[in-house]
Motif scaffolding. Structure first.
Motif, mmCIF file in Angstrom:
data_model
loop_
_atom_site.group_PDB
_atom_site.id
_atom_site.type_symbol
_atom_site.label_atom_id
_atom_site.label_comp_id
_atom_site.label_asym_id
_atom_site.label_seq_id
_atom_site.Cartn_x
_atom_site.Cartn_y
_atom_site.Cartn_z
ATOM 1 N N LEU A 475 0.842 -1.188 0.000
ATOM 2 C CA LEU A 475 0.000 0.000 0.000
ATOM 3 C C LEU A 475 0.879 1.241 0.000
ATOM 4 C CD1 LEU A 475 -2.671 -0.995 2.689
ATOM 5 C CD2 LEU A 475 -2.816 -1.259 0.219
ATOM 6 N N LEU A 476 0.428 2.263 -0.721
ATOM 7 C CA LEU A 476 1.140 3.535 -0.777
ATOM 8 C C LEU A 476 0.157 4.663 -0.519
ATOM 9 C CD1 LEU A 476 2.456 1.715 -3.461
ATOM 10 C CD2 LEU A 476 4.174 3.426 -2.972
ATOM 11 N N PRO A 477 0.615 5.739 0.127
ATOM 12 C CA PRO A 477 -0.302 6.831 0.464
ATOM 13 C C PRO A 477 -0.604 7.768 -0.686
ATOM 14 C CG PRO A 477 1.898 7.329 1.269
ATOM 15 C CD PRO A 477 1.967 5.952 0.670
ATOM 16 N N SER A 478 0.083 7.586 -1.813
ATOM 17 C CA SER A 478 -0.025 8.552 -2.906
ATOM 18 C C SER A 478 -0.125 7.833 -4.238
ATOM 19 C CB SER A 478 1.201 9.486 -2.894
ATOM 20 O OG SER A 478 1.366 10.129 -4.124
ATOM 21 N N LEU A 479 -1.077 8.243 -5.068
ATOM 22 C CA LEU A 479 -1.190 7.700 -6.413
ATOM 23 C C LEU A 479 0.014 8.120 -7.252
ATOM 24 C CD1 LEU A 479 -2.722 6.199 -8.633
ATOM 25 C CD2 LEU A 479 -4.034 8.284 -9.062
ATOM 26 N N TYR A 480 0.522 9.319 -7.011
ATOM 27 C CA TYR A 480 1.705 9.804 -7.726
ATOM 28 C C TYR A 480 2.892 8.889 -7.447
ATOM 29 C CZ TYR A 480 4.956 13.337 -9.580
ATOM 30 O OH TYR A 480 5.903 14.006 -10.323
ATOM 31 N N GLU A 481 3.109 8.564 -6.172
ATOM 32 C CA GLU A 481 4.219 7.684 -5.795
ATOM 33 C C GLU A 481 4.006 6.282 -6.341
ATOM 34 O OE1 GLU A 481 6.496 6.109 -1.744
ATOM 35 O OE2 GLU A 481 4.864 7.569 -1.607
ATOM 36 N N LEU A 482 2.758 5.795 -6.293
ATOM 37 C CA LEU A 482 2.473 4.468 -6.835
ATOM 38 C C LEU A 482 2.812 4.412 -8.318
ATOM 39 C CD1 LEU A 482 -0.510 2.172 -6.124
ATOM 40 C CD2 LEU A 482 -0.033 2.758 -8.493
ATOM 41 N N GLU A 483 2.466 5.458 -9.055
ATOM 42 C CA GLU A 483 2.748 5.461 -10.485
ATOM 43 C C GLU A 483 4.251 5.503 -10.746
ATOM 44 O OE1 GLU A 483 2.158 5.501 -14.636
ATOM 45 O OE2 GLU A 483 1.019 4.784 -12.899
ATOM 46 N N GLU A 484 5.016 6.197 -9.888
ATOM 47 C CA GLU A 484 6.473 6.193 -10.036
ATOM 48 C C GLU A 484 7.030 4.790 -9.856
ATOM 49 O OE1 GLU A 484 8.108 10.582 -8.823
ATOM 50 O OE2 GLU A 484 7.708 9.176 -7.193
ATOM 51 N N TRP A 485 6.535 4.068 -8.857
ATOM 52 C CA TRP A 485 6.983 2.688 -8.661
ATOM 53 C C TRP A 485 6.555 1.803 -9.825
ATOM 54 C CZ3 TRP A 485 10.399 0.481 -5.617
ATOM 55 C CH2 TRP A 485 10.795 1.117 -4.437
ATOM 56 N N ARG A 486 5.315 1.968 -10.264
ATOM 57 C CA ARG A 486 4.824 1.133 -11.361
ATOM 58 C C ARG A 486 5.638 1.376 -12.629
ATOM 59 N NH1 ARG A 486 2.345 0.807 -15.745
ATOM 60 N NH2 ARG A 486 2.393 3.074 -15.947
ATOM 61 N N GLU A 487 5.956 2.638 -12.929
ATOM 62 C CA GLU A 487 6.748 2.947 -14.116
ATOM 63 C C GLU A 487 8.150 2.347 -14.010
ATOM 64 O OE1 GLU A 487 6.729 7.175 -14.365
ATOM 65 O OE2 GLU A 487 4.861 7.277 -15.502
ATOM 66 N N ALA A 488 8.765 2.469 -12.823
ATOM 67 C CA ALA A 488 10.123 1.942 -12.652
ATOM 68 C C ALA A 488 10.159 0.427 -12.814
ATOM 69 C CB ALA A 488 10.659 2.336 -11.275
ATOM 70 N N ILE A 489 9.164 -0.266 -12.237
ATOM 71 C CA ILE A 489 9.127 -1.728 -12.353
ATOM 72 C C ILE A 489 8.803 -2.138 -13.774
ATOM 73 C CG2 ILE A 489 7.919 -3.807 -11.573
ATOM 74 C CD1 ILE A 489 7.511 -2.439 -8.871
ATOM 75 N N HIS A 490 7.830 -1.452 -14.390
ATOM 76 C CA HIS A 490 7.432 -1.802 -15.751
ATOM 77 C C HIS A 490 8.579 -1.620 -16.729
ATOM 78 C CE1 HIS A 490 4.797 -2.345 -19.196
ATOM 79 N NE2 HIS A 490 5.269 -1.215 -19.705
ATOM 80 N N LYS A 491 9.369 -0.569 -16.539
ATOM 81 C CA LYS A 491 10.499 -0.319 -17.428
ATOM 82 C C LYS A 491 11.500 -1.466 -17.376
ATOM 83 C CE LYS A 491 14.106 3.092 -18.421
ATOM 84 N NZ LYS A 491 14.694 4.407 -18.024
ATOM 85 N N LEU A 492 11.710 -2.027 -16.177
ATOM 86 C CA LEU A 492 12.667 -3.131 -16.036
ATOM 87 C C LEU A 492 12.076 -4.449 -16.515
ATOM 88 C CD1 LEU A 492 14.143 -2.228 -12.531
ATOM 89 C CD2 LEU A 492 15.264 -1.990 -14.749
#
Length: 886
Positions: A475-492
């Motif tokens: 769980l993350l408190p921010s949709l912005y932060e979640l999208e940063e994690w999702r983008e970083a994982i998806h890129k790899l």
């Protein structure tokens, strides 16, 4: 590595014969002075073939170097020899060499056979090489800065190449580095010119002439300013990311980035560079500082005036590069027991959900896996440690995200927020007193309370599913932060990943050294900032354009600062459109807010919501006022128009009961006033949901949904609007239409005022249809704003429903029959049959009108209160834009 490689330190003017190598370090012999030492491998292009005496001299020098290595117990590679007539070029693989590598070994002592006069001559050669190198470097910096002025000018236009913030990021510290090296170059060249002007013959007449040249103060001065490179290095990756992204997306920038020219002052030729290559020049330059000082110090006699100053400059240079290594690239890599390397891409704190329990965890994203750890605080005299929790390989990893709203926790969260507010107030009171111990205890309690809230309040769930069947939820408190994690994982995960079984013990134990995030993001740990906001921040989200295809879109807003109040809010989901409209005002009670994050999201029935883009705005109290200021935010091709205003004032404590005013059976003016709109959110959400997935439903609005589900959704709207809107998306569409009809039916007063009932009934006697509609529209204009706008909003919706009557079987007359009794009521009891006829015919006439006025959804802003519109281009990696007053 081949022993017969030629190593030349760039532009220093003396070749080095490669003797032996240890990974990225090369033991070399200087052809000029005969010194043997370790150099960073930076091989230039192959040198011309050496023959005759030159080759024999090099061979003799090589033998001396081998003898020196043997006396120092350094192994020489077997079979190492220089081939007759050629010295091969030797190139190390770039990925094996850290660009920030600093030397940790001293050069061996200068051979005793070298006289002071010969040493000073060699020193002069080194200094001339440094001047030539500085000249080339300055021309490269000038080439890098050439487009800066034009890009800054473009940032103020309607179609900028880069935003103002992006220009600042790309050229961060470059002008300062140019000025620093220009001053150093001018001083060094002036002293060399003055020294050489006396003539070589005159210098040879005295052994003291060459020792008169002092440059140590110049080197000490530039090394004392080397900290400028620290900011450049920290900003380097973001700057390269901006250049790379804009090169791909903007043809204008691509033309610029691929054809940048620098002047070669030696032969007056022009060298072509790419933007990224020029950005790398300062990084490449600073890593050679230690080498240059080594070379100069080894040719400076111990009794020379410069010797002490150069030693101090070398010490400072080593210290700086060592610190950079510790905090940048070398810190992100770990060598495992089997010799493989993993690079840390990102780390941070999340809430791990396991068996219904929430625990704060520190996760580390490597190039091939995601590692979850539990932090263990160090006891006295020991080091911090991490404990292994779980890991997932990135190969084949699937991601899903959703909002995670738990209504049962709201009261508990409000109690925690109230306690935080009290502790914050106590801390502010203690700041002006001498009770340092009391303030420290209060701050510790505040941090613990904020940490508890951080664990209990995350709103967004990221599901991780591995092909092996293992799954984890964070769980993350921010949709912005979640999208940063999702983008970083998806890129790899989109890259070809070769999964290697990790050495979990080694990997976990190195997390303390590798981590880039030291502690959870607690506002109480940050210093007070007078420029931060405290009061009410209002954001009006107007519209969007630039979508490639029609979509249902909503905009999510997030603010930072203390979490006393809700820090997230989102608009309703738009009707499926290529140009969605919201005109919705969202307000935040903020304390310590400095950043506003905006996320644009597209909804879909068949898959997860998709983030169309995100951006962040830097907020400062001096840049905002009570006047609305309109601004256009750009998310790639999508543009969202918003307005902002800010009213500073002391905040009231958050209510522990968190009352939510009901919606049903409440005058529509009251509900609209609470929401700051002209059309209540319930009406908008239900209409948009029906248009999103109910236009093809046979008998929509005629066939009712489950009564129990309708009552459940009604209760949700009366208690928690956010939860109700979330349920609306997944519940049966006939339940949605049933809730809308129930809301209109239970209004204390109908949308068309009862006093107009008889007047509208008389207009039905007008035979000419156009004259009748003119009269009816005139009567509608006399209605209160909220009722009129809601009625028009509903009429336009029902017209769109009837356009699909060949599928849903709902004609205008059928819809008028359903909604007439709710939208128009008689003032007193009349004949029931006459009443129904009037209700249906009046609504039917309005539905037949092809030129109904457009419904205004939000309260209009006074144009006189609007500041000039500004245009904000898209943001790149985690960078913040400054909100400027125009």
């Amino acid at each position: 590595m081949s022993v017969s490689g030629l190593h030349t330190e760039r532009k220093l003017g003396f070749p080095l014969l490669c003797i032996s190598s240890r990974r990225e370090e090369v033991l070399c012999a200087c052809v000029v002075c005969g010194c043997v030492g370790l150099f960073t491998c930076c091989v230039s292009r192959a040198q011309p073939t050496l023959r005759g005496r030159d080759l024999r001299a090099l061979m003799d020098l090589y033998q001396e170097a081998v003898f020196y290595l043997e006396t120092q117990d350094v192994p020489v590679e077997p079979g190492a020899a220089v081939e007759a007539g050629v010295l091969e070029e030797d190139v190390l693989q770039e990925e094996l060499v850290s660009p920030l590598h600093s030397q940790s070994m001293d050069f061996p002592a200068i051979p005793k056979s070298c006289s002071p006069e010969e040493m000073l001559e060699r020193r002069l050669v080194v200094l001339k090489g440094i001047v030539e190198s500085e000249e080339v470097y300055l021309s490269e910096l000038e080439a890098l800065l050439t487009p800066m002025k034009a890009l800054r000018a473009s940032a103020g236009t309607s179609q900028p190449v880069l935003s103002s913030q992006q220009v600042r990021t790309v050229f961060y510290q470059v002008p300062e580095l140019r000025d620093m090296h220009q001053s150093f170059y001018s001083g060094l060249k002036a002293r060399l010119s003055a020294h050489c002007h006396t003539g070589l013959a005159e210098q040879r007449e005295t052994s003291h002439a060459a020792s008169d040249l002092t440059v140590g103060d110049l080197f000490l001065k530039i090394v004392n300013q080397i900290g400028l490179y620290g900011g450049f290095i920290e900003n380097y990756e973001e700057a390269v990311a901006i250049v790379g992204k804009c090169t791909q997306s903007d043809p204008r920038f691509r033309t610029l980035a691929e054809s940048m020219m620098s002047n070669n002052t030696a032969d007056k030729a022009r060298t072509k560079h790419t933007f990224e290559a020029l950005l790398y020049k300062p990084l490449d330059r600073v890593t050679k500082t230690t080498l240059v000082l080594h070379d100069l110090l080894k040719t400076t006699p111990a009794n020379h005036t410069d010797h002490v100053a150069l030693q101090e400059a070398l010490r400072l240079s080593r210290s700086f590069l060592s610190g950079v290594n510790e905090s940048s690239q070398s810190k992100r890599e770990v060598t495992l027991s089997h010799g493989l390397r993993r690079k840390l891409m990102r780390d941070g704190f999340v809430v791990d959900v396991s068996e219904g329990e929430r625990n704060l965890r520190h996760i580390f994203l490597y190039t091939d896996l995601l590692l979850c750890t539990r932090f263990k605080h160090a006891t006295r005299g020991k080091q911090d440690q991490y404990r292994f929790c779980w890991y997932l390989p990135l190969a084949g990893l699937k991601l899903r995200w959703s909002s995670d709203h738990e209504p049962d926790t709201r009261l508990r969260l409000q109690a925690i927020r109230t306690k935080m507010f009290v502790l914050r107030h106590q801390l502010q009171q203690q700041a002006g007193s001498r009770g340092l111990m009391a303030a420290a205890r209060t701050r510790k309690k505040l941090e613990q309370t904020e940490l508890m809230l951080l664990t209990q309040s995350p709103l967004y769930r990221l599901e991780l599913h591995s092909p092996s069947g293992k799954s984890h939820n964070v769980l993350l408190p921010s949709l912005y932060e979640l999208e940063e994690w999702r983008e970083a994982i998806h890129k790899l995960t989109t890259q070809n990943i070769e999964t290697v079984p990790p050495d979990l013990l080694t990997l976990t134990s190195t997390c303390v050294k590798l981590r880039m995030t030291q502690q959870p993001p607690l506002q109480s740990s940050n210093p007070e900032n007078e420029a931060s906001l405290c009061g009410t921040l209002s954001v009006a989200v107007h519209s969007a354009c630039g979508l490639q295809q029609p979509a249902c879109v909503y905009v999510c807003l997030e603010v930072d600062g203390y979490d006393f109040y809700d820090k997230q809010a989102q608009t309703h989901s738009s009707v499926q459109s290529i140009n969605p409209q919201w005109d919705q005002e969202l307000s935040f009670q903020v304390d310590g807010a400095q950043n506003l994050r905006v996320i644009c999201v597209s909804q879909s029935d068949r898959q997860d919501d998709a983030v169309l883009g995100k951006t962040a705005l830097k907020l400062e109290s001096k840049s905002l006022s009570k006047r609305w200021r309109r601004q256009t935010l750009q998310f790639g091709r999508v543009e969202v128009t918003v307005s902002l205003r800010y009213s500073p004032h002391p905040l009231e404590p958050p209510s522990s009961t968190a009352p939510h005013l009901p919606i049903f059976c409440v005058p529509i003016e009251t509900v609209a006033q609470q929401e700051g709109a002209l059309v209540p959110r319930l009406v908008r959400c239900c209409v948009e949901e029906v248009e999103r997935r109910g236009l093809a439903e046979v008998g929509i609005y005629r066939i009712s949904g489950s009564a129990s589900e309708i009552n459940t959704l009604k209760a949700a709207f009366d208690s928690n609007l956010r939860e109700a809107v979330t349920r609306l998306r997944s519940i049966e569409v006939n339940v949605v239409s049933g809730v809308l009809k129930l809301y209109l039916r239970e209004l204390p007063e109908s949308l068309i005022p009862t006093e107009l009932f008889h007047t509208l009934a008389r207009t039905l006697d007008i035979q000419d249809m156009n004259s009748r509609l003119v009269s009816m529209l005139s009567l509608l204009q006399s209605c209160p704003d909220t009722k009129r706008c809601t009625f028009l909003y509903l009429m336009h919706h029902l017209q769109r429903v009837s356009e699909r009557q060949h599928v849903n079987k709902m004609s205008l007359l059928n819809l008028a029959t359903v909604f007439g009794p709710s939208l128009l009521r008689p003032p007193v009891a009349v004949n029931i049959s006459h009443q129904v006829v009037v209700q249906v015919q009046v609504v039917h006439c309005y539905l037949q009108c092809n030129n109904l006025p457009e419904a205004q959804v939000s309260v209009p802003h006074d144009p006189e209160d609007d500041d000039e519109t500004t245009h904000t281009p898209p943001q790149t990696a985690d960078g913040l834009r400054q909100l400027q007053v125009t």
